[in-house]
Design a protein around this motif. Structure first.
Motif, PDB file in Angstrom:
ATOM      1  N   LYS A 174      29.765  65.962  39.355  1.00 23.08           N
ATOM      2  CA  LYS A 174      30.936  65.352  40.523  1.00 23.08           C
ATOM      3  C   LYS A 174      30.509  65.660  41.854  1.00 23.08           C
ATOM      4  O   LYS A 174      30.604  64.786  42.814  1.00 23.08           O
ATOM      5  N   LYS A 175      30.170  66.921  42.098  1.00 21.57           N
ATOM      6  CA  LYS A 175      30.024  67.253  43.450  1.00 21.57           C
ATOM      7  C   LYS A 175      28.684  66.920  44.021  1.00 21.57           C
ATOM      8  O   LYS A 175      28.676  66.605  45.126  1.00 21.57           O
ATOM      9  N   LEU A 176      27.523  66.802  43.269  1.00 21.10           N
ATOM     10  CA  LEU A 176      26.438  66.459  43.730  1.00 21.10           C
ATOM     11  C   LEU A 176      25.926  65.052  43.694  1.00 21.10           C
ATOM     12  O   LEU A 176      25.379  64.352  44.583  1.00 21.10           O
ATOM     13  N   GLY A 177      26.828  64.262  42.877  1.00 20.03           N
ATOM     14  CA  GLY A 177      26.598  62.840  42.615  1.00 20.03           C
ATOM     15  C   GLY A 177      27.170  62.011  43.808  1.00 20.03           C
ATOM     16  O   GLY A 177      28.191  62.346  44.143  1.00 20.03           O
ATOM     17  N   LYS A 178      26.509  60.929  44.412  1.00 20.78           N
ATOM     18  CA  LYS A 178      27.080  60.288  45.100  1.00 20.78           C
ATOM     19  C   LYS A 178      27.903  59.211  44.435  1.00 20.78           C
ATOM     20  O   LYS A 178      28.934  58.618  44.923  1.00 20.78           O
ATOM     21  N   ASN A 179      27.388  58.547  43.401  1.00 20.74           N
ATOM     22  CA  ASN A 179      28.234  57.671  42.513  1.00 20.74           C
ATOM     23  C   ASN A 179      28.664  58.457  41.177  1.00 20.74           C
ATOM     24  O   ASN A 179      28.065  58.540  40.547  1.00 20.74           O
TER      25      ASN A 179
END
Length: 182
Positions: A82-87
């Motif tokens: 969740k923190k690293l993903g943009k989508n």
């Protein structure tokens, strides 16, 4: 396969290919959906009477500890994604090691379905979704006994339609083409 409720409790466990029996960990009568409070007054914790030995690593771990470990890995990886993903629409659905692949499906109500397989198996997220929609919803959520036994906002797992649910999951998983690799 593990099912965790939104309070991090393992409410179901079943394995098909390991040497130990999971049923004794959650209920001495063989019901993995039944959880029993421990003597420590912990509220929702379960009593564990079995120790599991992983033949590949030679480590002893109770099924309660194993469930907490699996939940911790899923929780950590899900938050990392969740923190690293943009989508964040898809989010965390699986991870793979050289020995196994962990498949993950989370419902809108916070139930988490986790199953381990051979690392070469394609995604089982659709299978986990089917277990939720076609088996869990039909045999647990729509079970009038489960609704009648809500205490402090939690369903008592002992009346969740345990036998029908366990049999339904077993039949469904055994029908998967990749069953021998789970």
């Amino acid at each position: 396969m593990y099912i965790f409720d939104r309070h991090c409790q393992c409410i179901y466990y079943h394995d098909w290919h390991r040497g130990h029996t999971a049923r004794a960990a959650f209920d001495p009568h063989g019901d993995p959906l039944a959880s029993h409070p421990s003597g420590g007054g912990g509220g929702g914790s379960t009593t564990t009477t079995t120790t599991m030995t992983d033949p590949r690593q030679g480590m002893n771990m109770s099924l309660e500890e194993e469930g907490k470990l699996v939940y911790g890995v899923v929780y950590s990886l899900r938050n990392l994604v969740k923190k690293l993903g943009k989508n964040s629409q898809d989010g965390f659905i699986a991870y793979k090691t050289s020995h196994y692949k962990l498949h993950y499906y989370e419902t809108l109500t916070g139930l988490k379905f986790v199953i381990n397989s051979d690392p070469n198996v394609e995604s089982l997220q659709q299978a986990l979704r089917q277990i939720y929609t076609q088996i869990y919803v039909e045999l647990v959520v729509k079970n009038p006994l489960a609704c009648a036994t809500i205490t402090n906002g939690q369903v008592n797992p002992e009346t969740m339609g345990a036998e029908g649910f366990r049999n339904g999951v077993d039949r469904f998983v055994r029908s998967l083409t990749m069953f021998d690799t789970l």
